[in-house]
Enzyme design. Structure first.
Site, PDB file in Angstrom:
ATOM      1  N   THR A 184      59.572  38.547  23.362  1.00 22.30           N
ATOM      2  CA  THR A 184      58.410  37.979  23.158  1.00 22.30           C
ATOM      3  C   THR A 184      57.175  38.685  23.627  1.00 22.30           C
ATOM      4  O   THR A 184      55.950  38.775  23.149  1.00 22.30           O
ATOM      5  CB  THR A 184      58.403  36.496  23.810  1.00 22.30           C
ATOM      6  OG1 THR A 184      58.914  36.845  25.148  1.00 22.30           O
ATOM      7  CG2 THR A 184      59.021  35.461  23.119  1.00 22.30           C
ATOM      8  N   LYS A 233      68.187  46.989  27.660  1.00 26.11           N
ATOM      9  CA  LYS A 233      66.745  46.956  27.416  1.00 26.11           C
ATOM     10  C   LYS A 233      66.252  48.725  27.251  1.00 26.11           C
ATOM     11  O   LYS A 233      65.027  48.783  26.866  1.00 26.11           O
ATOM     12  CB  LYS A 233      65.726  46.273  28.214  1.00 26.11           C
ATOM     13  CG  LYS A 233      66.103  44.758  28.014  1.00 26.11           C
ATOM     14  CD  LYS A 233      65.023  43.940  29.015  1.00 26.11           C
ATOM     15  CE  LYS A 233      65.485  42.435  29.064  1.00 26.11           C
ATOM     16  NZ  LYS A 233      64.769  41.476  27.985  1.00 26.11           N
ATOM     17  N   LYS A 267      53.330  39.646  22.572  1.00 23.20           N
ATOM     18  CA  LYS A 267      52.068  39.801  23.244  1.00 23.20           C
ATOM     19  C   LYS A 267      51.152  41.124  23.204  1.00 23.20           C
ATOM     20  O   LYS A 267      50.188  41.109  23.260  1.00 23.20           O
ATOM     21  CB  LYS A 267      52.413  39.565  24.683  1.00 23.20           C
ATOM     22  CG  LYS A 267      52.950  38.195  24.897  1.00 23.20           C
ATOM     23  CD  LYS A 267      53.747  37.987  26.231  1.00 23.20           C
ATOM     24  CE  LYS A 267      54.481  36.437  26.042  1.00 23.20           C
ATOM     25  NZ  LYS A 267      55.508  36.459  26.983  1.00 23.20           N
ATOM     26  N   LYS A 277      59.339  44.275  31.255  1.00 21.41           N
ATOM     27  CA  LYS A 277      60.234  43.305  31.010  1.00 21.41           C
ATOM     28  C   LYS A 277      61.464  43.238  32.079  1.00 21.41           C
ATOM     29  O   LYS A 277      61.208  44.302  32.943  1.00 21.41           O
ATOM     30  CB  LYS A 277      60.973  43.459  29.623  1.00 21.41           C
ATOM     31  CG  LYS A 277      61.375  45.026  29.467  1.00 21.41           C
ATOM     32  CD  LYS A 277      62.056  45.312  28.096  1.00 21.41           C
ATOM     33  CE  LYS A 277      60.936  45.302  27.058  1.00 21.41           C
ATOM     34  NZ  LYS A 277      61.063  44.200  25.628  1.00 21.41           N
ATOM     35  N   ARG A 278      62.244  42.214  32.082  1.00 22.86           N
ATOM     36  CA  ARG A 278      63.488  42.541  32.949  1.00 22.86           C
ATOM     37  C   ARG A 278      64.233  43.841  33.020  1.00 22.86           C
ATOM     38  O   ARG A 278      64.018  44.514  31.984  1.00 22.86           O
ATOM     39  CB  ARG A 278      64.316  41.412  32.848  1.00 22.86           C
ATOM     40  CG  ARG A 278      64.122  40.001  33.195  1.00 22.86           C
ATOM     41  CD  ARG A 278      63.903  39.739  34.795  1.00 22.86           C
ATOM     42  NE  ARG A 278      64.937  39.872  35.508  1.00 22.86           N
ATOM     43  CZ  ARG A 278      65.558  38.831  36.398  1.00 22.86           C
ATOM     44  NH1 ARG A 278      64.861  37.753  36.220  1.00 22.86           N
ATOM     45  NH2 ARG A 278      66.572  39.159  37.093  1.00 22.86           N
ATOM     46  N   HIS A 314      69.898  31.972  23.235  1.00 19.86           N
ATOM     47  CA  HIS A 314      68.802  32.871  23.369  1.00 19.86           C
ATOM     48  C   HIS A 314      69.732  34.439  23.475  1.00 19.86           C
ATOM     49  O   HIS A 314      68.936  35.099  24.070  1.00 19.86           O
ATOM     50  CB  HIS A 314      68.069  32.584  24.545  1.00 19.86           C
ATOM     51  CG  HIS A 314      67.113  31.671  24.431  1.00 19.86           C
ATOM     52  ND1 HIS A 314      65.654  31.831  24.072  1.00 19.86           N
ATOM     53  CD2 HIS A 314      67.278  30.380  24.595  1.00 19.86           C
ATOM     54  CE1 HIS A 314      65.173  30.472  23.873  1.00 19.86           C
ATOM     55  NE2 HIS A 314      66.331  29.525  24.284  1.00 19.86           N
TER      56      HIS A 314
HETATM   57  C1  F58 Z   1      65.620  35.923  26.563  1.00 22.98           C
HETATM   58  N1  F58 Z   1      66.833  35.390  27.651  1.00 22.98           N
HETATM   59  C2  F58 Z   1      66.002  36.916  25.687  1.00 22.98           C
HETATM   60  N2  F58 Z   1      67.381  34.389  29.404  1.00 22.98           N
HETATM   61  O1  F58 Z   1      66.680  37.901  26.302  1.00 22.98           O
HETATM   62  C3  F58 Z   1      64.971  37.562  24.788  1.00 22.98           C
HETATM   63  O2  F58 Z   1      65.192  38.246  23.446  1.00 22.98           O
HETATM   64  C4  F58 Z   1      64.040  36.164  24.115  1.00 22.98           C
HETATM   65  O3  F58 Z   1      62.939  36.512  23.570  1.00 22.98           O
HETATM   66  C5  F58 Z   1      63.720  35.167  25.040  1.00 22.98           C
HETATM   67  O4  F58 Z   1      65.039  34.779  25.991  1.00 22.98           O
HETATM   68  C6  F58 Z   1      63.105  33.810  24.334  1.00 22.98           C
HETATM   69  O5  F58 Z   1      63.988  33.508  23.471  1.00 22.98           O
HETATM   70  C7  F58 Z   1      66.596  34.922  28.573  1.00 22.98           C
HETATM   71  O6  F58 Z   1      65.371  35.031  29.086  1.00 22.98           O
HETATM   72  C8  F58 Z   1      67.441  34.115  30.600  1.00 22.98           C
HETATM   73  O7  F58 Z   1      66.526  34.675  31.423  1.00 22.98           O
HETATM   74  C9  F58 Z   1      68.601  33.641  31.216  1.00 22.98           C
HETATM   75  C10 F58 Z   1      68.394  32.612  32.451  1.00 22.98           C
HETATM   76  C11 F58 Z   1      69.438  32.033  33.126  1.00 22.98           C
HETATM   77  C12 F58 Z   1      70.718  32.987  33.339  1.00 22.98           C
HETATM   78  C13 F58 Z   1      70.838  34.021  32.207  1.00 22.98           C
HETATM   79  C14 F58 Z   1      69.886  34.688  31.486  1.00 22.98           C
END
Ligand code: F58
Length: 837
Positions: free
Chosen positions: A672, A570, A676, A564-565, A373
């Protein structure tokens, strides 16, 4: 058998066993639950009691389907998808379950008859925030689609006692508060104390020869704990399939308590219990891996070990030996957080079930598949070898053995190429040695995928290049998708009604059907209704903003939203640069013709991420100034909406006119939220990053506001030498913006507050905001113009929705099923009796 025959005589008809779906049935069951589960009578029932009673009423209807489903899977010994994920961001359950069971309207009416509003009860519900962002939410959408598509699946994860923190804003700064989601109990889970595998940690290994003269290894741990299964039923949309999410909660192993008691050490026994329970106490809130954090590694191993043991237990109910394990199960690794599973399955097969290494490896490497991811190199997980040796000594030996055999193959394939060997090795050499989890996942998996077309291409060219060179056939792309049930049907009832009135009601499970909306784009009556739905949604969200933030916003203004985060890649701060640009224009010419906009931000910053927190402070500081300035006269409004989570998201996406998807190209794996928004009729301003590229392809370039450098151009500029200071000097508007922040204008004259942000942009600008600034501002000017042509805007909005069918999580799951999982649907019928015929 005797008892089964007796039970079989206890046939009860459907209505009596809490299945009925009429308003009357639901009402009766609600009242019964108020008495029997809440222990209350109506006059003294609180909103929490009412919520509990409705939740149990719905849960009863889920349980029938859940039991029918597990019986069908048991009887058919179905091949099963295992979704292993450290995070599941499930969102509130009540509304989604009502929609998927098809009893939303009946429940609303039943409650209304009793003087209660379903909307109030939905608003009261809290959500389990067992994830931090897109990855956890994707897992939840995928489980919902798996059930809808009738695919046998178990989701396995961690039952964190505290999920992602709740965010408050105090004087413009983020403040974190603990998320006590279990405080009032959780009606959707069923705890199964009898399903409690033991998990070992620490200690050392002993090598010995067994009675057949074979070399074996024993792991002598210094801690043993226990995982207790906490299950949640997951119902599909308009089907009987209810799959299971099984989350593990850590407890002290009973045997250990006894040992301590035997020597009279009562204190140690209790202490052991407290320490054990810590493992699932809290979700790590970071959006980058917690390198070297022992507890995080323990969490990962804990849930993976519980899950694999549970799978083996279920498998051995029907089979004698584990030789066909990979035919029963396929395990999808949601990023590398569960990648230790590769070594753990080897350990279970070789050490505990006495299988040969070769056979165990054949099974293991045919069981796992890995989804990546992220492309950010700093986000690739690695663990110090020293920590591994301390916590998982046996796994370290196994990883070394996997690596030895793997690197032998590499050396055959690339003779005399030690550089290749070093790149591919599961171990990163250096002063401190590390275990590379992505490499372990690649070696142990039969399939590897990225989450959007561009992301998969970049994976193949960069972070996983050497693995792609070695095994190109393992790689494929699986572009993400989102659940239309949660994010359209539940979140946007107005739009759902309008769409259904035109094209019928099959689109929620066949999202390609939305194409039929295209025939109405020229129908001005339809466009008016479309606009009206959006306006109502904006009004609904405006009321939430008023109540929670205390700012009045005008639903007629353009709602320009970025949720988003909070992360530098970003680029929420690029959005702010645009806002200040507009502000400067107004200040220069207060009478200018300005398209009124409400800028809305939402998202959490990792508690230790200073720059992300400073960005939140900047947003709020800019909001304070602009919202008050009489020259602006309310034409621009800036809002930071606190505590972005799944529940809030359901109100936010439907209210957006413009979706901000502005990451530096090549950094966002997919996104994502972008899907949405667009599915709810927002237009996108975005870079050619992640799934934006595919969204633009689908909706048509003329219905998407693209800007900025491409991933390739970003890369080229970086290698050729990029100077943000030159951009600053070249663009007077940009200079005006940066100088204004730097002057202390937004910080009551404090020139130090935003200095770190300004400095980092002027000196490094790692995420190339300045390089994209001009193009972004031009794009935004195009947006402002377009919004003034209302009819045309509605047209573009309708076309966005009509052409977004590809981004249903159903499509994504079908691709996984066909290309990676090789699994078939199992149709479930609900019988009127609990027992087998
Ligand atoms: C996200 N990753 C990607 N990681 O940033 C986003 O582009 C993508 O759409 C999504 O995954 C789904 O594929 C993400 O959310 C985390 O939250 C991790 C959690 C554990 C620590 C490192 C980040």
């Amino acid at each position: 058998m005797g008892i089964l025959t007796k039970w079989n005589t206890c046939r009860v008809d459907g209505d009596q066993i809490r299945m009925g779906n009429t308003v009357e049935d639901i009402k009766c069951d609600f009242v019964e639950n108020l008495f029997c589960t809440q222990g209350k009578f109506p006059e003294v029932a609180t909103i929490n009691d009412c919520y509990g009673a409705v939740a149990h009423t719905v849960r009863n209807r889920l349980l029938h389907r859940w039991i029918a489903t597990s019986r069908a899977y048991y009887e058919k010994a179905s091949r099963t998808v295992i979704y292993l994920s450290a995070e599941f961001l499930m969102g509130p359950q009540l509304g989604k379950n009502l929609i998927n069971l098809g009893i939303y309207e009946q429940a609303r009416e039943a409650l209304a008859d009793l003087g209660l509003a379903l909307e109030d009860i939905l608003a009261y519900e809290t959500e389990p925030g067992l994830g931090s962002g897109g990855l956890g939410r994707l897992a939840a959408c995928y489980l919902e689609s798996l059930a809808t598509l009738e695919i046998p699946c178990i989701g396995y994860g961690v039952r964190y006692e505290f999920g992602i923190f709740q965010q408050k804003i105090d004087n413009g700064w983020q403040v974190e508060m603990s998320d006590r989601w279990l405080r009032l109990g959780y009606p959707w889970e069923i705890v199964r104390p009898e399903i409690a595998p033991e998990v070992k940690l620490g200690g050392h290994t002993e090598h010995y020869t067994d009675e057949l003269g074979r070399q074996r290894v024993r792991w002598i741990p210094d801690r043993v704990l226990m995982g207790v299964a906490c299950d949640m039923p997951l119902i599909g949309y308009a089907v009987n399939t209810a799959n299971m999410l099984r989350l593990w909660k850590a407890e002290a192993a009973r045997s250990f308590d006894f040992q301590a008691f035997n020597v009279g050490d009562y204190y140690r026994a209790v202490h052991e219990k407290v320490v054990s329970e810590n493992i699932t106490k809290v979700l790590y809130p970071n959006d980058e891996p917690a390198v070297g954090k022992q507890l995080r590694l323990e969490q990962q191993y804990f849930f993976v070990s519980c899950s694999l043991q549970d799978m083996i237990r279920i498998y051995l109910q029907r089979k004698e030996s584990l030789h066909e394990f990979h035919e029963k199960y396929v395990i999808q690794l949601n990023d590398t957080h569960p990648a230790i599973g590769v070594a753990e399955l080897m350990r279970l097969l070789v050490d505990e079930h006495r299988m040969d290494w070769e056979q165990a490896w054949d099974i293991t490497s045919n069981t796992f598949a890995y989804t990546n991811h992220t492309l950010l190199p700093e986000a690739l997980e690695k663990w110090p070898v020293s920590l591994f040796a301390k916590i998982l000594p046996r796994h370290l030996e196994i990883i070394y053995e996997i690596n030895r055999r793997f690197l032998d193959q590499v050396r055959v394939r690339y003779p005399w190429n030690e550089e290749k060997v070093q790149d591919l090795s599961l171990i990163e050499e250096g002063h401190e040695k590390y275990v590379r989890m992505a490499n372990l996942a690649c070696v142990g998996s039969k399939a590897i995928n990225g989450v959007a077309a561009l992301h998969t291409e970049l994976l193949k060219q960069t972070v996983l290049k050497h693995f792609h060179d070695l095994w190109p056939e393992k790689f494929s792309n699986k572009t993400n998708g989102v659940s239309p049930r949660r994010f359209i049907v539940l979140g946007n009832p107005g739009l759902t009604r309008l769409i259904t009135s035109k094209i019928g009601d099959t689109w929620p499970r066949d999202l390609g059907e939305l194409r039929k909306l295209e025939q109405y784009v020229d129908d001005s009556g339809f466009r008016d209704q479309w606009r009206q739905v959006k306006l109502t949604n904006k009004g609904r969200f405006a009321a939430m903003i008023r109540d929670q933030v205390g700012i009045e916003v005008d639903p007629e203004s353009m709602f320009d939203i970025q949720v988003k985060r909070i992360h530098e890649y970003k680029r929420q701060h690029l959005n702010i640069l645009h806002i200040i640009t507009l502000y400067n224009r107004v200040k220069r010419d207060p009478g200018m013709d300005l398209t009124p906009r409400t800028f809305i931000f939402g998202g959490k910053a990792a508690p230790g991420y200073f720059m992300a927190k400073l960005i939140i402070k900047l947003i709020n500081s800019v909001a304070d100034v602009i919202n008050k300035d009489p020259d602006v006269g309310g034409r621009l409004r800036v809002v930071f909406f606190p505590d972005f989570n799944v529940k809030n998201a359901q109100y936010i996406y439907p209210a957006a006119d413009l979706s901000e998807q502005i990451s530096t190209a090549g950094k966002e794996a997919s996104g994502t939220g972008n899907m949405k928004f667009s599915l709810n009729g927002a237009l996108t301003i975005g870079t050619l990053d992640g799934a934006n590229v595919e969204i633009r392809e689908e909706v048509g370039a003329e219905n998407f506001f693209v800007f900025g450098l491409t991933a390739e151009e970003v890369c080229r500029q970086k290698t050729e030498g990029y100077s943000p200071r030159n951009s600053y000097l070249e663009h007077p508007e940009l200079r005006g913006v940066i100088d204004l922040i730097d002057s202390g204008f937004f910080s009551h004259g404090d020139q130090d507050l935003f200095k770190p942000l300004v400095r980092s942009l002027l000196e490094y600008d790692e995420y190339m905001l300045f390089a994209d600034y001009l193009s972004y501002i031009e794009g935004q000017d195009r947006v402002s113009l377009a919004y003034r042509d209302e009819q045309h805007w509605q047209r573009m909005s309708i076309l966005n929705v009509a052409r977004m069918g590809k981004f249903s999580s159903d499509r994504a799951i079908k691709e996984y099923c066909k290309d990676i999982w090789h699994v078939q649907p199992v149709h479930v019928e609900v019988r009127e009796t609990f027992m087998a015929e």
